[in-house]
Design an enzyme around this catalytic site. Structure first.
Site, short mmCIF file in Angstrom:
data_model
loop_
_atom_site.label_atom_id
_atom_site.label_comp_id
_atom_site.label_asym_id
_atom_site.label_seq_id
_atom_site.Cartn_x
_atom_site.Cartn_y
_atom_site.Cartn_z
N GLU A 19 -63.58 48.05 -0.71
CA GLU A 19 -63.69 47.62 -2.11
C GLU A 19 -65.15 47.44 -2.52
O GLU A 19 -65.53 47.77 -3.65
CB GLU A 19 -62.88 46.34 -2.31
CG GLU A 19 -61.39 46.60 -2.18
CD GLU A 19 -60.53 45.34 -2.11
OE1 GLU A 19 -59.30 45.49 -1.97
OE2 GLU A 19 -61.08 44.22 -2.19
N ASN A 22 -54.08 36.89 -13.36
CA ASN A 22 -54.31 35.78 -12.43
C ASN A 22 -55.79 35.54 -12.09
O ASN A 22 -56.12 35.07 -11.01
CB ASN A 22 -53.44 35.92 -11.19
CG ASN A 22 -53.75 37.15 -10.38
OD1 ASN A 22 -54.62 37.93 -10.77
ND2 ASN A 22 -53.07 37.33 -9.27
N HIS A 66 -59.66 38.44 -8.19
CA HIS A 66 -59.27 39.23 -7.01
C HIS A 66 -60.07 38.77 -5.81
O HIS A 66 -61.24 38.42 -5.94
CB HIS A 66 -59.56 40.72 -7.27
CG HIS A 66 -59.45 41.57 -6.04
ND1 HIS A 66 -58.24 42.07 -5.61
CD2 HIS A 66 -60.37 41.98 -5.14
CE1 HIS A 66 -58.44 42.76 -4.49
NE2 HIS A 66 -59.73 42.73 -4.18
P1 IDP Z 1 -53.41 39.44 -4.47
O1 IDP Z 1 -54.27 39.76 -5.68
O2 IDP Z 1 -53.12 37.95 -4.36
O3 IDP Z 1 -53.94 40.02 -3.20
P2 IDP Z 1 -51.44 41.57 -4.47
O4 IDP Z 1 -50.06 41.45 -3.91
O5 IDP Z 1 -52.44 42.36 -3.70
O6 IDP Z 1 -51.98 40.09 -4.75
O7 IDP Z 1 -51.29 42.18 -5.92
C1 IDP Z 1 -52.43 42.67 -6.62
C2 IDP Z 1 -52.37 42.17 -8.04
O8 IDP Z 1 -51.23 42.73 -8.70
C3 IDP Z 1 -52.17 40.66 -8.19
O9 IDP Z 1 -53.38 39.95 -8.12
C4 IDP Z 1 -51.56 40.56 -9.57
O10 IDP Z 1 -52.57 40.69 -10.58
C5 IDP Z 1 -50.68 41.79 -9.62
N1 IDP Z 1 -49.31 41.48 -9.20
C6 IDP Z 1 -48.87 41.22 -7.95
N2 IDP Z 1 -47.55 40.97 -7.93
C7 IDP Z 1 -47.15 41.07 -9.22
C8 IDP Z 1 -45.87 40.92 -9.85
O11 IDP Z 1 -44.85 40.66 -9.22
N3 IDP Z 1 -45.86 41.13 -11.20
C9 IDP Z 1 -46.98 41.44 -11.92
N4 IDP Z 1 -48.19 41.58 -11.35
C10 IDP Z 1 -48.28 41.40 -10.03
MG MG Z 2 -54.23 42.03 -2.68
#
Ligand code: IDP
Ligand code: MG
Length: 139
Positions: free
Chosen positions: A128, A114, A117
């Site tokens: 971080e 995605n 971060h």
């Molecule tokens: P964020 O990056 O929007 O804060 P978080 O929930 O902290 O999201 O998750 C960290 C990273 O883990 C996400 O940016 C994404 O790359 C990955 N991730 C989160 N949820 C999923 C999922 O359901 N499947 C696969 N990867 C995920």
């Molecule tokens: Mg996060």
């Protein structure tokens, strides 16, 4: 660290797809100042430590593999209300749900790859930033 700073990484998908320049342009034209920046390739243990909070989640292994699949850009950014405003700029975790014009909407392909971060709190921005940068590497 003060509440006007946040931490970001441009993730391996966005780096390998050639989006570093466009993403940095989006960030700086949205009013964020770059305080520190480096281009590096995380080791497995570094990625596991950085995402340690997600260790018990089902996607943890895939997340770590993805984050070590290529180089990243890590940076500390400064702006009023940095953490919240940067989360708005990057958009929802799943790019399918991200608002039009957000970085994830423009450059991300999937929830796991995605593009970027952004810290989710002032406390995590501090943790971080310290993970990647020593005190003499930032203004
Ligand atoms: P964020 O990056 O929007 O804060 P978080 O929930 O902290 O999201 O998750 C960290 C990273 O883990 C996400 O940016 C994404 O790359 C990955 N991730 C989160 N949820 C999923 C999922 O359901 N499947 C696969 N990867 C995920
Ligand atoms: Mg996060």
């Amino acid at each position: 660290m003060t509440s006007n700073r946040t931490f970001t990484m441009i993730k391996p998908d966005a780096v390998s797809n050639g989006h570093i320049g466009n993403i940095i342009n989006d960030i700086t034209s949205s009013g964020f100042k770059i305080i520190a920046m480096k281009y590096l390739h995380l080791t497995q243990s570094q990625a596991e430590n950085f995402y340690g909070i997600h260790r018990e989640r089902p996607f943890f292994k895939d997340l770590v593999s993805f984050m070590i699949s290529g180089p990243i850009v890590a940076a500390i950014l400064e702006k009023d209300n940095a953490v919240e405003d940067f989360r708005t700029l990057i958009g929802a975790t799943n790019p399918e749900n991200a608002a039009e014009g957000t970085i994830r909407k423009k450059y991300a392909k999937s929830i796991d790859a995605n593009a970027i971060h952004g810290s989710d709190s002032n406390e995590n921005a501090d943790i971080e930033s310290n993970f990647f940068f020593s005190s003499f590497e930032r203004f």
